[in-house]
Design a protein around this motif. Sequence first.
Motif, PDB file in Angstrom:
ATOM      1  N   SER A 287     -12.182 -20.036   4.882  1.00  0.00           N
ATOM      2  CA  SER A 287     -12.297 -21.314   6.052  1.00  0.00           C
ATOM      3  C   SER A 287     -12.108 -22.964   5.227  1.00  0.00           C
ATOM      4  N   GLU A 288     -11.124 -23.442   5.831  1.00  0.00           N
ATOM      5  CA  GLU A 288     -10.472 -24.479   5.686  1.00  0.00           C
ATOM      6  C   GLU A 288     -10.822 -26.058   6.465  1.00  0.00           C
ATOM      7  N   ILE A 289     -10.899 -27.167   5.745  1.00  0.00           N
ATOM      8  CA  ILE A 289     -10.854 -28.542   6.592  1.00  0.00           C
ATOM      9  C   ILE A 289      -9.605 -29.205   5.960  1.00  0.00           C
ATOM     10  N   CYS A 290      -9.101 -30.296   7.064  1.00  0.00           N
ATOM     11  CA  CYS A 290      -7.982 -31.191   6.356  1.00  0.00           C
ATOM     12  C   CYS A 290      -7.401 -32.167   7.279  1.00  0.00           C
ATOM     13  N   VAL A 291      -7.777 -33.358   6.515  1.00  0.00           N
ATOM     14  CA  VAL A 291      -7.672 -34.376   7.377  1.00  0.00           C
ATOM     15  C   VAL A 291      -6.073 -35.502   6.944  1.00  0.00           C
ATOM     16  N   PRO A 292      -6.148 -36.208   7.658  1.00  0.00           N
ATOM     17  CA  PRO A 292      -4.594 -37.325   6.816  1.00  0.00           C
ATOM     18  C   PRO A 292      -5.537 -37.845   6.414  1.00  0.00           C
ATOM     19  N   LEU A 293      -4.538 -38.491   5.525  1.00  0.00           N
ATOM     20  CA  LEU A 293      -4.380 -40.133   4.247  1.00  0.00           C
ATOM     21  C   LEU A 293      -2.949 -40.723   5.145  1.00  0.00           C
ATOM     22  N   LYS A 294      -4.041 -41.961   5.375  1.00  0.00           N
ATOM     23  CA  LYS A 294      -3.358 -43.166   6.220  1.00  0.00           C
ATOM     24  C   LYS A 294      -3.049 -44.342   5.148  1.00  0.00           C
ATOM     25  N   VAL A 295      -2.388 -44.814   5.635  1.00  0.00           N
ATOM     26  CA  VAL A 295      -2.197 -46.507   5.144  1.00  0.00           C
ATOM     27  C   VAL A 295      -1.407 -47.293   6.867  1.00  0.00           C
ATOM     28  N   GLY A 296      -2.151 -48.003   6.481  1.00  0.00           N
ATOM     29  CA  GLY A 296      -1.856 -48.822   8.120  1.00  0.00           C
ATOM     30  C   GLY A 296      -1.461 -48.217   8.790  1.00  0.00           C
ATOM     31  N   GLY A 297      -2.041 -47.074   9.448  1.00  0.00           N
ATOM     32  CA  GLY A 297      -1.808 -46.648  10.138  1.00  0.00           C
ATOM     33  C   GLY A 297      -1.122 -44.951   9.966  1.00  0.00           C
ATOM     34  N   LYS A 298      -0.112 -45.326   9.150  1.00  0.00           N
ATOM     35  CA  LYS A 298       1.171 -44.482   8.714  1.00  0.00           C
ATOM     36  C   LYS A 298       0.706 -43.105   7.858  1.00  0.00           C
ATOM     37  N   VAL A 299       0.045 -42.020   8.532  1.00  0.00           N
ATOM     38  CA  VAL A 299       0.598 -40.891   7.324  1.00  0.00           C
ATOM     39  C   VAL A 299       0.860 -40.326   6.161  1.00  0.00           C
ATOM     40  N   ILE A 300       0.467 -40.968   5.150  1.00  0.00           N
ATOM     41  CA  ILE A 300       1.286 -40.086   3.639  1.00  0.00           C
ATOM     42  C   ILE A 300       1.029 -39.189   3.027  1.00  0.00           C
ATOM     43  N   GLY A 301      -0.487 -38.814   3.536  1.00  0.00           N
ATOM     44  CA  GLY A 301      -0.374 -37.576   2.790  1.00  0.00           C
ATOM     45  C   GLY A 301      -1.842 -36.734   3.950  1.00  0.00           C
ATOM     46  N   VAL A 302      -2.427 -35.634   3.255  1.00  0.00           N
ATOM     47  CA  VAL A 302      -3.484 -34.868   3.905  1.00  0.00           C
ATOM     48  C   VAL A 302      -4.474 -34.249   2.581  1.00  0.00           C
ATOM     49  N   ILE A 303      -5.580 -35.012   3.296  1.00  0.00           N
ATOM     50  CA  ILE A 303      -7.016 -34.380   1.976  1.00  0.00           C
ATOM     51  C   ILE A 303      -7.112 -33.156   2.420  1.00  0.00           C
ATOM     52  N   ASP A 304      -6.802 -32.099   1.863  1.00  0.00           N
ATOM     53  CA  ASP A 304      -7.423 -30.049   1.963  1.00  0.00           C
ATOM     54  C   ASP A 304      -8.240 -29.768   1.514  1.00  0.00           C
ATOM     55  N   ALA A 305      -9.368 -28.758   1.937  1.00  0.00           N
ATOM     56  CA  ALA A 305     -10.358 -27.906   1.336  1.00  0.00           C
ATOM     57  C   ALA A 305      -9.977 -27.048   2.222  1.00  0.00           C
ATOM     58  N   GLU A 306     -10.718 -25.923   0.841  1.00  0.00           N
ATOM     59  CA  GLU A 306     -10.570 -24.553   1.322  1.00  0.00           C
ATOM     60  C   GLU A 306     -11.661 -24.026   0.581  1.00  0.00           C
ATOM     61  N   SER A 307     -12.357 -22.966   1.402  1.00  0.00           N
ATOM     62  CA  SER A 307     -13.464 -22.445   0.593  1.00  0.00           C
ATOM     63  C   SER A 307     -13.350 -20.437   1.292  1.00  0.00           C
ATOM     64  N   THR A 308     -13.761 -19.587  -0.082  1.00  0.00           N
ATOM     65  CA  THR A 308     -13.433 -18.005   0.659  1.00  0.00           C
ATOM     66  C   THR A 308     -15.404 -17.963   1.323  1.00  0.00           C
ATOM     67  N   GLN A 309     -16.002 -19.397   1.441  1.00  0.00           N
ATOM     68  CA  GLN A 309     -16.791 -18.589   2.146  1.00  0.00           C
ATOM     69  C   GLN A 309     -16.552 -18.791   3.904  1.00  0.00           C
ATOM     70  N   LEU A 310     -16.794 -18.209   5.200  1.00  0.00           N
ATOM     71  CA  LEU A 310     -16.636 -18.458   6.529  1.00  0.00           C
ATOM     72  C   LEU A 310     -17.459 -19.799   7.348  1.00  0.00           C
ATOM     73  N   ASN A 311     -17.368 -20.498   8.029  1.00  0.00           N
ATOM     74  CA  ASN A 311     -18.219 -21.954   8.502  1.00  0.00           C
ATOM     75  C   ASN A 311     -18.419 -22.736   6.999  1.00  0.00           C
ATOM     76  N   ALA A 312     -17.339 -22.764   6.142  1.00  0.00           N
ATOM     77  CA  ALA A 312     -18.231 -24.283   4.887  1.00  0.00           C
ATOM     78  C   ALA A 312     -18.106 -25.678   5.355  1.00  0.00           C
ATOM     79  N   PHE A 313     -17.458 -25.654   5.975  1.00  0.00           N
ATOM     80  CA  PHE A 313     -17.483 -27.060   6.501  1.00  0.00           C
ATOM     81  C   PHE A 313     -17.577 -27.120   7.810  1.00  0.00           C
ATOM     82  N   SER A 314     -18.554 -28.728   8.681  1.00  0.00           N
ATOM     83  CA  SER A 314     -18.652 -29.078   9.514  1.00  0.00           C
ATOM     84  C   SER A 314     -18.519 -30.324   9.411  1.00  0.00           C
ATOM     85  N   GLU A 315     -18.637 -30.384  11.011  1.00  0.00           N
ATOM     86  CA  GLU A 315     -18.235 -31.679  11.448  1.00  0.00           C
ATOM     87  C   GLU A 315     -18.603 -33.132  10.784  1.00  0.00           C
TER      88      GLU A 315
END
Length: 315
Positions: A287-315
């Motif tokens: 499973s994986e979750i990825c969110v944008p890293l923004k400055v002033g509305g501009k995407v300068i990168g992303v924050i990414d997390a990954e797991s060897t477990q299913l459903n490791a991340f929730s809303e």
Amino acid sequence: YKSQENARLFEELNRRLAQTHLLQQVTEAAASTLDFDEALARTIETLHRTLGTEYLSFAFPNEDESALLVHPSIGFAPPSEEGWRLPMKGSIVGRVYRTGEPLLIPDVRSVPDYFEAAPETRSELAVPICVDDEVIGVLNAESPRLGGFDEDDLKLFSAIGAQLAMVLKNARLFEETSHRLNELSLLHDVALASAATLDFDEILRRTVESVHSTLELDVFGFLLVDEEAGEARLHPTSLGVPDELADFSTPLGEGITGWVAQTGQPLLAPDVSKEPRYRDAIPGIRSEICVPLKVGGKVIGVIDAESTQLNAFSE
């Protein structure tokens, strides 16, 4: 006749008292811990010791609910490394899990969906364990005697199941509360890291360390956008990334991280095998979750997390 009736009533009274005492023991065992596995093991041991029931088990669904796994608290060595497995369809336990209704089977040979695990079994009793109207498992008892269980046993096991459900619910509430406290602590640590320096790389390093120590993720890090190259490149502070991927980069729009970097939209993948944007880079990721890293509305990168477990991340 009167003496026979008195003897029957006396025997019935003793049985009621024994069941009440047993239920009290189970309640005390359940109330003594927030660890569901420990409470279950104590309950199984108490039932074995008090009732002398030949076979007791607790079964719960596997990840895709295609089968039921038997909890190791039964005390018998499993037939394989995968442990004891029962079919979801074609077993009494599976039927109880699917329907949420208990079953009292005086003769297992008389029902078409009996699954033979122990050849000597002749009767079976199975009750669902429900938390907030959701069936999470089945408490099961088997006997080598025909008619080994009666309606009183059904009521007793149902009451025991309710106690186990309460333990699991409390354990979930405790885990959720602990998780929320960890999140607040983590946000505080990141805020301190951001306020302590103007060095962006140092802020990322401290953030990665805080997240890793608090959430214990398998993979966590940042990818920074390089607009000229049209790609997002992994920052060296990332943790859990194999050495051969230390210089990893992905074109904008490709893969989960590239898509988030291009669109600025977060993406939650509870099961990466069902996410068409996922690109297999690190073995074993589920499973994986990825969110944008923004400055002033501009995407300068992303924050990414990954797991060897299913459903490791929730809303």
